[in-house]
Design a protein around this motif. Sequence first.
Motif, PDB file in Angstrom:
ATOM      1  N   GLU A  63       0.822  -1.211   0.000  1.00  0.00           N
ATOM      2  CA  GLU A  63       0.000   0.000   0.000  1.00  0.00           C
ATOM      3  C   GLU A  63       0.854   1.258   0.000  1.00  0.00           C
ATOM      4  O   GLU A  63       0.457   2.281  -0.588  1.00  0.00           O
ATOM      5  N   ARG A  64       2.030   1.205   0.625  1.00  0.00           N
ATOM      6  CA  ARG A  64       2.875   2.384   0.713  1.00  0.00           C
ATOM      7  C   ARG A  64       4.310   2.003   0.352  1.00  0.00           C
ATOM      8  O   ARG A  64       4.702   0.837   0.416  1.00  0.00           O
ATOM      9  N   ARG A  65       5.096   3.042  -0.003  1.00  0.00           N
ATOM     10  CA  ARG A  65       6.485   2.840  -0.410  1.00  0.00           C
ATOM     11  C   ARG A  65       7.388   3.786   0.371  1.00  0.00           C
ATOM     12  O   ARG A  65       7.069   4.970   0.541  1.00  0.00           O
ATOM     13  N   VAL A  66       8.504   3.237   0.844  1.00  0.00           N
ATOM     14  CA  VAL A  66       9.516   4.064   1.495  1.00  0.00           C
ATOM     15  C   VAL A  66      10.753   4.101   0.599  1.00  0.00           C
ATOM     16  O   VAL A  66      11.023   3.158  -0.158  1.00  0.00           O
ATOM     17  N   VAL A  67      11.470   5.210   0.671  1.00  0.00           N
ATOM     18  CA  VAL A  67      12.691   5.401  -0.104  1.00  0.00           C
ATOM     19  C   VAL A  67      13.844   5.549   0.874  1.00  0.00           C
ATOM     20  O   VAL A  67      13.751   6.326   1.835  1.00  0.00           O
ATOM     21  N   ILE A  68      14.904   4.796   0.644  1.00  0.00           N
ATOM     22  CA  ILE A  68      16.093   4.897   1.484  1.00  0.00           C
ATOM     23  C   ILE A  68      17.267   5.218   0.562  1.00  0.00           C
ATOM     24  O   ILE A  68      17.526   4.479  -0.405  1.00  0.00           O
ATOM     25  N   ALA A  69      17.953   6.320   0.842  1.00  0.00           N
ATOM     26  CA  ALA A  69      18.928   6.845  -0.111  1.00  0.00           C
ATOM     27  C   ALA A  69      20.263   7.159   0.557  1.00  0.00           C
ATOM     28  O   ALA A  69      20.325   7.476   1.750  1.00  0.00           O
ATOM     29  N   GLY A  70      21.315   7.084  -0.251  1.00  0.00           N
ATOM     30  CA  GLY A  70      22.638   7.456   0.225  1.00  0.00           C
ATOM     31  C   GLY A  70      23.557   7.724  -0.950  1.00  0.00           C
ATOM     32  O   GLY A  70      23.411   7.129  -2.022  1.00  0.00           O
ATOM     33  N   HIS A  71      24.510   8.627  -0.752  1.00  0.00           N
ATOM     34  CA  HIS A  71      25.419   8.963  -1.859  1.00  0.00           C
ATOM     35  C   HIS A  71      26.670   8.095  -1.815  1.00  0.00           C
ATOM     36  O   HIS A  71      27.154   7.701  -0.749  1.00  0.00           O
ATOM     37  N   LEU A  72      27.199   7.810  -2.999  1.00  0.00           N
ATOM     38  CA  LEU A  72      28.337   6.918  -3.156  1.00  0.00           C
ATOM     39  C   LEU A  72      29.677   7.634  -3.089  1.00  0.00           C
ATOM     40  O   LEU A  72      30.710   6.986  -2.879  1.00  0.00           O
ATOM     41  N   ASP A  73      29.711   8.945  -3.292  1.00  0.00           N
ATOM     42  CA  ASP A  73      30.984   9.647  -3.423  1.00  0.00           C
ATOM     43  C   ASP A  73      31.512  10.155  -2.092  1.00  0.00           C
ATOM     44  O   ASP A  73      30.792  10.230  -1.088  1.00  0.00           O
ATOM     45  N   THR A  74      32.800  10.483  -2.098  1.00  0.00           N
ATOM     46  CA  THR A  74      33.447  11.092  -0.937  1.00  0.00           C
ATOM     47  C   THR A  74      34.210  12.329  -1.384  1.00  0.00           C
ATOM     48  O   THR A  74      34.432  12.553  -2.580  1.00  0.00           O
ATOM     49  N   VAL A  75      34.633  13.119  -0.403  1.00  0.00           N
ATOM     50  CA  VAL A  75      35.583  14.194  -0.677  1.00  0.00           C
ATOM     51  C   VAL A  75      36.947  13.565  -0.954  1.00  0.00           C
ATOM     52  O   VAL A  75      37.154  12.374  -0.704  1.00  0.00           O
ATOM     53  N   GLY A 107      26.381   4.250   6.053  1.00  0.00           N
ATOM     54  CA  GLY A 107      24.981   4.228   5.665  1.00  0.00           C
ATOM     55  C   GLY A 107      24.743   3.431   4.400  1.00  0.00           C
ATOM     56  O   GLY A 107      23.763   2.685   4.286  1.00  0.00           O
ATOM     57  N   VAL A 108      25.655   3.559   3.422  1.00  0.00           N
ATOM     58  CA  VAL A 108      25.506   2.822   2.164  1.00  0.00           C
ATOM     59  C   VAL A 108      25.681   1.322   2.401  1.00  0.00           C
ATOM     60  O   VAL A 108      24.959   0.501   1.817  1.00  0.00           O
ATOM     61  N   GLY A 109      26.628   0.949   3.271  1.00  0.00           N
ATOM     62  CA  GLY A 109      26.806  -0.459   3.595  1.00  0.00           C
ATOM     63  C   GLY A 109      25.564  -1.057   4.230  1.00  0.00           C
ATOM     64  O   GLY A 109      25.159  -2.188   3.907  1.00  0.00           O
ATOM     65  N   VAL A 110      24.952  -0.317   5.124  1.00  0.00           N
ATOM     66  CA  VAL A 110      23.704  -0.771   5.746  1.00  0.00           C
ATOM     67  C   VAL A 110      22.620  -0.945   4.686  1.00  0.00           C
ATOM     68  O   VAL A 110      21.889  -1.950   4.664  1.00  0.00           O
ATOM     69  N   MET A 111      22.500   0.012   3.776  1.00  0.00           N
ATOM     70  CA  MET A 111      21.494  -0.055   2.728  1.00  0.00           C
ATOM     71  C   MET A 111      21.682  -1.290   1.846  1.00  0.00           C
ATOM     72  O   MET A 111      20.725  -2.022   1.549  1.00  0.00           O
ATOM     73  N   ASP A 124       6.754  -1.590   0.259  1.00  0.00           N
ATOM     74  CA  ASP A 124       7.673  -1.577  -0.869  1.00  0.00           C
ATOM     75  C   ASP A 124       8.805  -0.599  -0.564  1.00  0.00           C
ATOM     76  O   ASP A 124       8.593   0.452   0.081  1.00  0.00           O
ATOM     77  N   VAL A 125      10.008  -0.938  -1.006  1.00  0.00           N
ATOM     78  CA  VAL A 125      11.191  -0.134  -0.695  1.00  0.00           C
ATOM     79  C   VAL A 125      11.931   0.201  -1.980  1.00  0.00           C
ATOM     80  O   VAL A 125      12.117  -0.656  -2.852  1.00  0.00           O
ATOM     81  N   THR A 126      12.339   1.456  -2.086  1.00  0.00           N
ATOM     82  CA  THR A 126      13.227   1.899  -3.153  1.00  0.00           C
ATOM     83  C   THR A 126      14.564   2.282  -2.538  1.00  0.00           C
ATOM     84  O   THR A 126      14.618   3.108  -1.620  1.00  0.00           O
ATOM     85  N   TRP A 127      15.637   1.655  -3.030  1.00  0.00           N
ATOM     86  CA  TRP A 127      16.987   1.925  -2.556  1.00  0.00           C
ATOM     87  C   TRP A 127      17.690   2.802  -3.600  1.00  0.00           C
ATOM     88  O   TRP A 127      17.768   2.418  -4.769  1.00  0.00           O
ATOM     89  N   VAL A 128      18.179   3.961  -3.180  1.00  0.00           N
ATOM     90  CA  VAL A 128      18.785   4.913  -4.115  1.00  0.00           C
ATOM     91  C   VAL A 128      20.248   5.141  -3.725  1.00  0.00           C
ATOM     92  O   VAL A 128      20.540   5.630  -2.624  1.00  0.00           O
ATOM     93  N   PHE A 129      21.149   4.785  -4.630  1.00  0.00           N
ATOM     94  CA  PHE A 129      22.586   4.998  -4.448  1.00  0.00           C
ATOM     95  C   PHE A 129      23.018   6.009  -5.516  1.00  0.00           C
ATOM     96  O   PHE A 129      22.981   5.694  -6.711  1.00  0.00           O
ATOM     97  N   TYR A 130      23.420   7.210  -5.108  1.00  0.00           N
ATOM     98  CA  TYR A 130      23.617   8.259  -6.107  1.00  0.00           C
ATOM     99  C   TYR A 130      25.001   8.902  -6.022  1.00  0.00           C
ATOM    100  O   TYR A 130      25.731   8.736  -5.047  1.00  0.00           O
ATOM    101  N   ASP A 131      25.330   9.622  -7.051  1.00  0.00           N
ATOM    102  CA  ASP A 131      26.660  10.199  -7.248  1.00  0.00           C
ATOM    103  C   ASP A 131      26.676  11.705  -7.014  1.00  0.00           C
ATOM    104  O   ASP A 131      25.634  12.343  -6.901  1.00  0.00           O
ATOM    105  N   GLY A 161      20.557   8.210   4.539  1.00  0.00           N
ATOM    106  CA  GLY A 161      21.513   7.585   5.454  1.00  0.00           C
ATOM    107  C   GLY A 161      22.711   8.433   5.822  1.00  0.00           C
ATOM    108  O   GLY A 161      23.772   7.888   6.131  1.00  0.00           O
ATOM    109  N   GLU A 162      22.565   9.748   5.802  1.00  0.00           N
ATOM    110  CA  GLU A 162      23.647  10.642   6.224  1.00  0.00           C
ATOM    111  C   GLU A 162      24.012  10.379   7.682  1.00  0.00           C
ATOM    112  O   GLU A 162      23.162   9.953   8.481  1.00  0.00           O
ATOM    113  N   PRO A 163      25.269  10.630   8.061  1.00  0.00           N
ATOM    114  CA  PRO A 163      25.685  10.351   9.437  1.00  0.00           C
ATOM    115  C   PRO A 163      24.946  11.201  10.464  1.00  0.00           C
ATOM    116  O   PRO A 163      24.886  12.430  10.346  1.00  0.00           O
ATOM    117  N   THR A 164      24.393  10.528  11.469  1.00  0.00           N
ATOM    118  CA  THR A 164      23.711  11.206  12.577  1.00  0.00           C
ATOM    119  C   THR A 164      24.119  10.591  13.912  1.00  0.00           C
ATOM    120  O   THR A 164      23.427  10.786  14.902  1.00  0.00           O
TER     121      THR A 164
END
Length: 364
Positions: A63-75, A107-111, A124-131, A161-164
């Motif tokens: 019935e509902r969808r959650v999105v879990i996202a995290g970026h792949l890049d670093t400084v 966070g990305v490892g957890v995802m 339903d879950v959408t996993w987003v790994f972005y640049d 999944g930003e650090p908190t």
Amino acid sequence: MAADLDPWSDPVELTRALCDLPSVSGDERAIADAVEGALAPLAHLEVLRDGDAVVARTRLGRERRVVIAGHLDTVPLTDPPNLPTELRDGPDGPELWGRGTVDMKGGVGVMLALAARLDAPRWDVTWVFYDHEEVASALNGLGRLVAQHPDWVQGDFAVLGEPTAGGIEGGCNGTLRVDVRVPGVTAHSARSWMGDNAIHRASEVLARLDRYEPRSVEVDGLTYREGLNAVGIRGGHATNVIPDECVVTVNYRFAPHQDPAAAEAHVREVFAGFDVVVTDAAPGARPGLDDPLAAAFVEAVLARTGGEVAPKFGWTDVARFSALGVPAVNFGPGDPLLAHKDDERCPTAQITTCFDALHFWLAS
């Protein structure tokens, strides 16, 4: 050939493997290939790719969808490089040291570990790994997905999944930057009375900032602290010339109860009588904690972490979800005060705790 990532491995070991792949902003191809390669064989996921952003989603008809996202890049890495990662003893147990351990490969490892294991989640879950998160906003991979493939990232609630440090930080403040321009009249400094010193006149701008009392604003049960501060000043052409212009750059961090237009109006009111030019603006994000999905998330996570819910004072990509009408929070391992530092490190217990909490929420 893409590196192999085992999404079934322990989340801490998966975090190490992710950190040790090349992933400085602009060089995310190898890690994006590895993430896609790990997810593609999983029958319960539809895997999509845009540039170096990878999206994987279930299609269970929930019935509902959650999105879990995290970026792949670093400084960029330190000199000498703070990779490959190292496990060291810390005051409260083992710590993973190296670039990206905090921001945000934990966070990305957890995802990635959860994406493999949860073949029948509660929603339903959408996993987003972005640049390209750590560079100019125009390059941001999540922003690109929102603009070009909004259906890929649409949902009812989102977790970034930003650090908190394993706490929940709801929404985020917006940010506005302006140049306050102060005019003057040029003259030779030997005959300064023939001119009007713009740098001296800028003292009134600084005085108004000094007198300014930032507001604390409650939004959806969280109290956001605002701030209005000079972050730069420039003026003058030569050491023997009275400057005919001084520019004070001001940054306004505003609570998510108002949009950038309202924030701009407030700043113009503060600097009435001066020329104010907006140079950058990004809206904040309401946490939407009154949404049933958000409430269930908070209840499940706090049951596992024993933490609390706090506002996010900085700007994060949760605002991009908010622009789609999706309430969003920040939740991930790692102390954000250690992000980008030479001694970047994350307690392994936080990675495990965040994994357990999200698993409990999604699988219950």
